[in-house]
Scaffold this active site. Structure first.
Site, PDB file in Angstrom:
ATOM      1  N   VAL A 116      47.232  43.013 -47.893  1.00 39.89           N
ATOM      2  CA  VAL A 116      46.903  44.423 -47.709  1.00 39.89           C
ATOM      3  C   VAL A 116      48.073  45.280 -48.191  1.00 39.89           C
ATOM      4  O   VAL A 116      49.207  45.120 -47.736  1.00 39.89           O
ATOM      5  CB  VAL A 116      46.601  44.735 -46.238  1.00 39.89           C
ATOM      6  CG1 VAL A 116      46.332  46.234 -46.058  1.00 39.89           C
ATOM      7  CG2 VAL A 116      45.406  43.926 -45.758  1.00 39.89           C
ATOM      8  N   LYS A 117      47.778  46.184 -49.092  1.00 41.11           N
ATOM      9  CA  LYS A 117      48.791  47.044 -49.681  1.00 41.11           C
ATOM     10  C   LYS A 117      48.721  48.418 -49.014  1.00 41.11           C
ATOM     11  O   LYS A 117      47.654  49.041 -48.972  1.00 41.11           O
ATOM     12  CB  LYS A 117      48.530  47.160 -51.182  1.00 41.11           C
ATOM     13  CG  LYS A 117      49.691  47.538 -52.048  1.00 41.11           C
ATOM     14  CD  LYS A 117      49.253  47.410 -53.508  1.00 41.11           C
ATOM     15  CE  LYS A 117      50.352  47.741 -54.476  1.00 41.11           C
ATOM     16  NZ  LYS A 117      49.849  47.689 -55.871  1.00 41.11           N
TER      17      LYS A 117
END
Length: 219
Positions: free
Chosen positions: A82-83
């Site tokens: 997850v960015k």
């Protein structure tokens, strides 16, 4: 140093994966918007191809929505990362998601202190943008050296993921400085395969071989 490709294009990813040089993929909302279609399906397909870390970025800007989007992204595939952007809400979301066992890539890093704060809350990766610093008259690779030094001093488990790479020189410098990952557009990776002396050398070898074969036939 691991090599990631910075793209959402399946053809580019498949071509590089077939070569055996690809360790992972990073995407962002701009890259995904170019591809069209369902982003979740594209990310799932990327994970199936690469079978390595694949960063998918949230578009929310507040903590609660970042958590919701982050959990949705993480559920796509075990390889998903997850960015989140480096903001106060992003740092808070990183801490929560990391505490749940999710790998988080904190992006839009432009200073050593930002990288350090992201590492403190459990980021798996920090993404310093070297090319964008170069664009404003700052030597972007100096930031990589500073972050690597800080992480080495305190043995943080966070990996330094060099982003906004503009040329193969950035790749070489990142490797020499001890960065963990370099994420590179497919076009820049293609440049890394090319050298005029390689082309000339191969051409000469083939011509010499043809001459030798012709001489053998005549003899």
């Amino acid at each position: 140093m691991k090599l990631f490709v910075d793209t959402g294009n399946l053809k580019e990813i498949e071509a590089l994966a077939d070569l055996g040089i690809l360790d992972g993929v990073t995407t962002n909302p701009s890259l995904m918007a170019k591809e069209g279609g369902d982003p979740r399906q594209i990310l799932k397909r990327i994970c199936d191809i690469v079978k390595g870390p694949v960063s998918g970025e949230v578009v929310a800007t507040n903590y609660n929505n970042m958590l919701r989007e982050g959990r949705e992204i993480a559920s796509i595939d075990p390889h998903m990362v997850v960015k989140v952007p480096f903001t106060k809400d992003g740092v808070k979301a990183c801490k929560t998601l990391a505490g749940e066992g999710t790998h988080v890539n904190v992006t839009l890093i432009f200073s050593p202190t930002q990288a350090w704060l992201a590492a403190k809350v459990g980021a798996s990766y920090v993404s310093p943008f070297v090319g964008r610093l170069d664009d404003v008259g700052t030597t972007g690779m100096n930031l990589i050296r500073e972050i690597v030094d800080i992480f080495d001093n305190y043995e943080y488990g966070t990996q330094v993921l060099v982003a906004s790479v503009r040329n193969p020189i950035h790749m070489v410098e990142a490797a020499r400085m001890g960065a963990d990952v370099c994420t590179v557009p497919a076009a820049i990776i293609e440049q890394s395969f090319k050298h005029p002396l390689t082309d000339l050398g191969l051409e000469k070898f083939l011509k010499d071989w043809e001459k030798a074969q012709a001489a053998g036939v005549k003899g």
